[in-house]
Design a protein around this motif. Structure first.
Motif, PDB file in Angstrom:
ATOM      1  N   ARG A   1     -20.086  14.345  -7.308  1.00 54.27           N
ATOM      2  CA  ARG A   1     -21.433  13.726  -8.073  1.00 54.27           C
ATOM      3  C   ARG A   1     -21.334  12.297  -6.053  1.00 54.27           C
ATOM      4  NH1 ARG A   1     -20.792  10.650 -13.692  1.00 54.27           N
ATOM      5  NH2 ARG A   1     -22.728   9.819 -12.897  1.00 54.27           N
TER       6      ARG A   1
ATOM      7  N   ASP B   1     -22.484   3.428  -9.263  1.00 59.83           N
ATOM      8  CA  ASP B   1     -22.722   2.743 -10.250  1.00 59.83           C
ATOM      9  C   ASP B   1     -21.486   3.296 -11.426  1.00 59.83           C
ATOM     10  OD1 ASP B   1     -25.273   2.431  -9.895  1.00 59.83           O
ATOM     11  OD2 ASP B   1     -26.569   4.479 -10.275  1.00 59.83           O
TER      12      ASP B   1
ATOM     13  N   ASP C   1     -24.276   7.928  -7.177  1.00 62.00           N
ATOM     14  CA  ASP C   1     -23.602   7.858  -8.625  1.00 62.00           C
ATOM     15  C   ASP C   1     -22.666   7.155  -9.061  1.00 62.00           C
ATOM     16  OD1 ASP C   1     -25.821   9.475  -9.238  1.00 62.00           O
ATOM     17  OD2 ASP C   1     -24.820  11.086  -8.880  1.00 62.00           O
ATOM     18  N   TRP C   2     -21.218   7.019  -7.520  1.00 57.03           N
ATOM     19  CA  TRP C   2     -20.197   6.781  -8.231  1.00 57.03           C
ATOM     20  C   TRP C   2     -20.316   5.202  -8.463  1.00 57.03           C
ATOM     21  CZ3 TRP C   2     -17.120   9.378 -10.711  1.00 57.03           C
ATOM     22  CH2 TRP C   2     -16.734  10.904 -10.768  1.00 57.03           C
TER      23      TRP C   2
END
Length: 361
Positions: free
Chosen positions: A267, A274, A271-272
């Motif tokens: 990812r 979040d 993304d990470w």
């Protein structure tokens, strides 16, 4: 100190501070905002008398000149404090005011970065050492000296007497790496900062699918490992017998790092971010300078200040309230020479005579 409101007088030779001619003018401006500049040829007895007059009215004298040169001019600590007993004499050097290397020329790339052991804690054996960024050692050592100056000023309010304060680039560098040196002093081996030998997969760097790097900050493995693996969708790893005790973890560290490497590569950094926010995972991104400038945390930290002419610049690394003055531009060479001489009681005829003797340009 100028940034805190002190009247800082920069004493420069006729040719000026060498950094005035640097390719990147921002470096000179960074370290010389809010100061006044007087230009003195200290080879002249008349110019030395001017400097002594300035010191007589000063709280602090700061020098980075080598001790032998200070002694030749009569501005060494012993001579100057004998003439001005309440003076705080602050000296900053490459390797110390005394000792076998007191007169050795030093810059931060040598004394702070290389000789202190700092760079050796970053790279492994046989790897080409990187160059430090400009001012890393200088700025760290300057803040170190400021701490000593402030302590001496506080002591003077009680005793009335001055103090000799000193530090060096090498001493500040060894303080920065004091954890590693302390381990070595007790006979243990120093371990370079490579993530596969840190004995903790929740304290190290990982790469995302968009080629960004970040650091996990889980210093306490037993506390953070279950949180991390559940956050990334691998809760079974929390109970994996390979990783449940410190001894097992050491034996299977490569496996733990590989598990996290694989999952983080699936990812993007966004993304990470979040995911980590949702699960309270401790982390920080590895940022470029442009990333830092765009980072709201950077702006919220108070690191940026605005000068009197509207330029945004990096300010002091601490706050003492809201009533500190707004920084002003760096001075031109010798910009305040005549004003300061007049303040000391010199007449315009005296100033003309100083120019004729070469004491001032």
């Amino acid at each position: 100190m100028a940034g805190l409101g002190a009247d800082v007088i920069k004493v420069e030779p006729p040719e000026g501070d060498p950094w005035r001619g640097a390719r990147v003018a921002a470096l000179f401006d960074l370290d010389n905002r809010s100061k006044r500049s007087i230009c003195l040829n200290l080879k002249s007895a008349e110019a030395r008398a001017v400097l002594d007059g300035l010191v007589a009215d000063a709280d602090v004298f700061v020098s980075n000149v080598r001790p032998s040169a200070l002694r030749r001019s009569g501005f060494d600590a012993e001579s100057l404090m004998a003439r001005h007993p309440s003076l705080i004499y602050a000296h900053i050097s490459g390797y110390g005011y005394t000792g076998v290397a007191a007169d050795k020329a030093g810059y931060d790339v040598g004394a702070f970065w290389a000789r202190s052991g700092y760079v050796a804690t970053i790279v492994g054996d046989g790897i080409e050492p990187p160059m430090p960024r400009a001012g890393m050692g200088d700025h760290t050592t300057a803040v170190t000296l400021l701490a000593g100056i402030n302590a001496a000023l506080f002591d003077r309010t009680r005793t009335g007497r001055g103090r000799f304060v000193s530090t060096s680039l090498m001493r500040a560098g060894t303080f920065v790496v004091s954890s590693d040196l302390s381990i070595r002093l007790r006979g243990d081996d120093h371990v370079p900062g490579v993530r596969r030998v840190l004995f903790n997969p929740t304290l190290g760097c990982y790469r995302t699918s968009d080629d960004r790097w970040f650091f996990l900050l889980g210093l306490q493995f037993d506390r953070h490992w279950p949180v991390v693996v559940r956050a990334v969708g691998r809760p079974e790893l929390a109970d994996d017998p390979r990783f449940t005790t410190p001894r097992q973890l050491v034996e299977h560290l490569d496996d733990a790092v590989a598990e996290l490497d694989a999952v983080f590569a699936t990812r993007t950094m966004s993304d990470w971010a979040d995911v980590f926010a949702l699960h309270d995972v401790w982390w920080d991104p590895v940022q470029s300078l442009d990333d830092v400038i765009a980072d709201p945390v950077f702006h919220d930290s108070g690191a940026l200040v605005t000068t009197d002419d509207g330029e945004q610049v990096i300010g002091l690394p601490f706050d003492i309230g809201d009533d500190v003055p707004r920084p002003t531009r760096a001075p031109e060479l010798g910009e305040h020479t005549e004003t300061l001489l007049l303040d000391l009681g010199y007449t315009w005829d005296d100033i003309s005579a100083l120019k004729e003797t070469g004491a001032i340009p």
